[in-house]
Structure formats: structure tokens, C-alpha cells
Design an enzyme around this catalytic site. Structure first.
Site, mmCIF file in Angstrom:
data_model
loop_
_atom_site.group_PDB
_atom_site.id
_atom_site.type_symbol
_atom_site.label_atom_id
_atom_site.label_comp_id
_atom_site.label_asym_id
_atom_site.label_seq_id
_atom_site.Cartn_x
_atom_site.Cartn_y
_atom_site.Cartn_z
ATOM 1 N N HIS A 171 29.089 -16.256 50.166
ATOM 2 C CA HIS A 171 29.560 -15.008 50.018
ATOM 3 C C HIS A 171 28.591 -14.084 49.112
ATOM 4 O O HIS A 171 28.288 -14.558 47.986
ATOM 5 C CB HIS A 171 31.058 -14.987 49.374
ATOM 6 C CG HIS A 171 31.392 -13.462 49.281
ATOM 7 N ND1 HIS A 171 32.215 -12.906 50.124
ATOM 8 C CD2 HIS A 171 31.140 -12.509 48.354
ATOM 9 C CE1 HIS A 171 32.547 -11.504 49.773
ATOM 10 N NE2 HIS A 171 31.854 -11.352 48.642
ATOM 11 N N HIS A 199 23.465 -6.528 61.628
ATOM 12 C CA HIS A 199 23.732 -6.274 62.800
ATOM 13 C C HIS A 199 22.426 -6.443 63.812
ATOM 14 O O HIS A 199 21.357 -6.101 63.461
ATOM 15 C CB HIS A 199 24.269 -4.953 62.929
ATOM 16 C CG HIS A 199 25.362 -4.641 62.441
ATOM 17 N ND1 HIS A 199 26.717 -4.214 62.807
ATOM 18 C CD2 HIS A 199 25.564 -4.159 60.943
ATOM 19 C CE1 HIS A 199 27.651 -3.805 61.842
ATOM 20 N NE2 HIS A 199 26.950 -3.995 60.671
ATOM 21 N N CYS A 235 34.156 -14.832 55.012
ATOM 22 C CA CYS A 235 34.282 -16.146 54.524
ATOM 23 C C CYS A 235 35.082 -16.940 55.298
ATOM 24 O O CYS A 235 34.767 -18.246 55.476
ATOM 25 C CB CYS A 235 34.756 -16.469 52.984
ATOM 26 S SG CYS A 235 33.530 -15.692 51.811
ATOM 27 N N CYS A 251 38.558 -12.934 51.992
ATOM 28 C CA CYS A 251 37.066 -12.378 52.714
ATOM 29 C C CYS A 251 37.196 -12.713 54.266
ATOM 30 O O CYS A 251 37.126 -14.142 54.448
ATOM 31 C CB CYS A 251 35.933 -12.662 52.039
ATOM 32 S SG CYS A 251 34.484 -12.251 52.924
ATOM 33 N N HIS A 282 26.240 -8.825 55.841
ATOM 34 C CA HIS A 282 25.941 -9.102 57.102
ATOM 35 C C HIS A 282 24.979 -8.184 57.777
ATOM 36 O O HIS A 282 24.561 -7.212 57.445
ATOM 37 C CB HIS A 282 27.202 -8.999 58.179
ATOM 38 C CG HIS A 282 27.879 -8.011 58.053
ATOM 39 N ND1 HIS A 282 28.660 -7.501 56.927
ATOM 40 C CD2 HIS A 282 27.904 -6.630 58.858
ATOM 41 C CE1 HIS A 282 29.243 -6.217 56.934
ATOM 42 N NE2 HIS A 282 28.635 -5.594 58.199
ATOM 43 N N GLY A 292 28.212 2.994 55.408
ATOM 44 C CA GLY A 292 29.029 2.548 56.366
ATOM 45 C C GLY A 292 29.721 1.202 56.203
ATOM 46 O O GLY A 292 30.025 0.629 57.435
HETATM 47 P P1 5GP Z 1 29.909 -2.839 58.492
HETATM 48 O O1 5GP Z 1 30.482 -1.399 58.903
HETATM 49 O O2 5GP Z 1 30.548 -3.525 57.360
HETATM 50 O O3 5GP Z 1 28.575 -3.157 58.396
HETATM 51 O O4 5GP Z 1 30.213 -3.791 59.807
HETATM 52 C C1 5GP Z 1 31.308 -4.463 60.156
HETATM 53 C C2 5GP Z 1 31.111 -5.026 61.718
HETATM 54 O O5 5GP Z 1 32.060 -6.238 61.724
HETATM 55 C C3 5GP Z 1 31.743 -3.783 62.577
HETATM 56 O O6 5GP Z 1 30.694 -3.820 63.265
HETATM 57 C C4 5GP Z 1 33.072 -4.509 63.161
HETATM 58 O O7 5GP Z 1 33.325 -4.177 64.335
HETATM 59 C C5 5GP Z 1 32.770 -6.053 62.694
HETATM 60 N N1 5GP Z 1 34.162 -6.582 62.712
HETATM 61 C C6 5GP Z 1 35.228 -6.457 61.935
HETATM 62 N N2 5GP Z 1 36.083 -7.335 61.942
HETATM 63 C C7 5GP Z 1 35.856 -8.439 62.843
HETATM 64 C C8 5GP Z 1 36.185 -9.741 63.224
HETATM 65 O O8 5GP Z 1 37.341 -9.842 63.014
HETATM 66 N N3 5GP Z 1 35.334 -10.143 63.886
HETATM 67 C C9 5GP Z 1 34.140 -9.919 64.566
HETATM 68 N N4 5GP Z 1 33.488 -10.733 65.394
HETATM 69 N N5 5GP Z 1 33.691 -8.793 63.929
HETATM 70 C C10 5GP Z 1 34.138 -8.033 63.372
HETATM 71 ZN ZN ZN Z 2 32.850 -13.526 51.934
#
Ligand code: 5GP
Ligand code: ZN
Length: 112
Positions: free
Chosen positions: A46, A99, A7, A4, A97, A90
Site C-alpha cells: 500500500h 491505468h 489492498c 483499502c 494505481h 481525479g
Molecule cells: P482513480 O480515479 O482513483 O484513478 O481510479 C479508480 C479506478 O478504480 C476507476 O477507474 C474505477 O472504475 C476503478 N474501480 C473502482 N472500484 C473498483 C473495483 O472494485 N474493482 C475494479 N476492478 N476496479 C474498480
Molecule cells: Zn491499499
């Protein structure tokens, strides 16, 4: 080693710059920012999505967000917190997490 991504970030295996952390949460910048300030907040433990987080951990999130927003200098003008669950929500990373988006008037935008 966990497969993950978040993680691995929580375990400090990837060298991601940590903006703030405590025993329960960690904050770091989104790799693909959708606003001038775009920070991700993860529980260190997690959980797949918002519906899975233990109640006593999620209860500690508001204080973390408050301190983080002050540290980022966005508490006064404000910010938006978004969490995505599942495919239609999305969600791409299945370690839940939040945003934190800020740094401009986000208007009606409800998706990052
Ligand atoms: P989700 O669409 O799952 O809510 O958001 C995943 C977020 O993780 C996206 O905004 C993407 O840009 C971010 N993200 C994906 N991979 C990485 C990474 O390796 N490092 C960081 N800092 N952000 C990531
Ligand atoms: Zn995880």
C-alpha cells in the site's frame, strides 16, 4: 481485514480476476472501462499515490508494463499509462494505481 479496496484485491479477498502479477505488482481489469482495454496496475504494497512509492518498487514497473502489454496484445499498437494523484487529479482510490488504456486511438485524451 484491510479497509483499502485495492489492498483487499492484492490480498485476493475479493475474487478479482488477476491478469498478471509478480512479487511487486498486480494487474486486473477496471470495473468501469474507459477504453476497449482498461487495466489497473497496483503495487501489492500500500502506497497512497505516485509520490509515496518506494524507489526500488517503482523502478520495477516498466518491466511489468512491458510484459503485461505484450500479454494483452497491445504492445505494438501502443497504450497510455495514467496515474491520478489527489482530488484535482481525479484520484478516487487512495492506493496508488496506474491505468493502462489501449485498444483504440486515444487521440488527445489525457484523462481516462
Ligand atoms: P482513480 O480515479 O482513483 O484513478 O481510479 C479508480 C479506478 O478504480 C476507476 O477507474 C474505477 O472504475 C476503478 N474501480 C473502482 N472500484 C473498483 C473495483 O472494485 N474493482 C475494479 N476492478 N476496479 C474498480
Ligand atoms: Zn491499499
Amino acid at each position: 481485514m484491510s479497509d483499502c479496496l485495492f489492498c483487499r484485491i492484492a490480498n485476493k479477498e475479493l475474487g478479482t480476476e488477476v491478469l498478471m502479477e509478480n512479487d511487486y505488482f498486480m494487474a486486473f481489469s477496471d470495473i468501469n472501462p474507459k477504453a476497449p482495454v482498461h487495466v489497473l496496475i497496483i503495487p501489492k504494497k500500500h502506497f497512497q499515490d505516485i509520490t509515496d512509492i518506494e524507489g526500488d518498487i517503482i523502478a520495477k514497473l516498466p518491466d511489468f508494463i512491458k510484459e503485461l502489454s505484450e500479454k494483452l496484445g497491445v504492445s505494438e499498437r501502443g497504450f497510455r499509462i495514467i496515474t491520478n494523484k489527489g482530488k484535482d487529479g481525479g484520484q478516487i482510490i487512495f492506493h496508488t494505481h496506474f491505468h493502462l488504456l489501449a485498444g483504440k486511438d486515444l487521440g488527445d485524451l489525457i484523462k481516462e
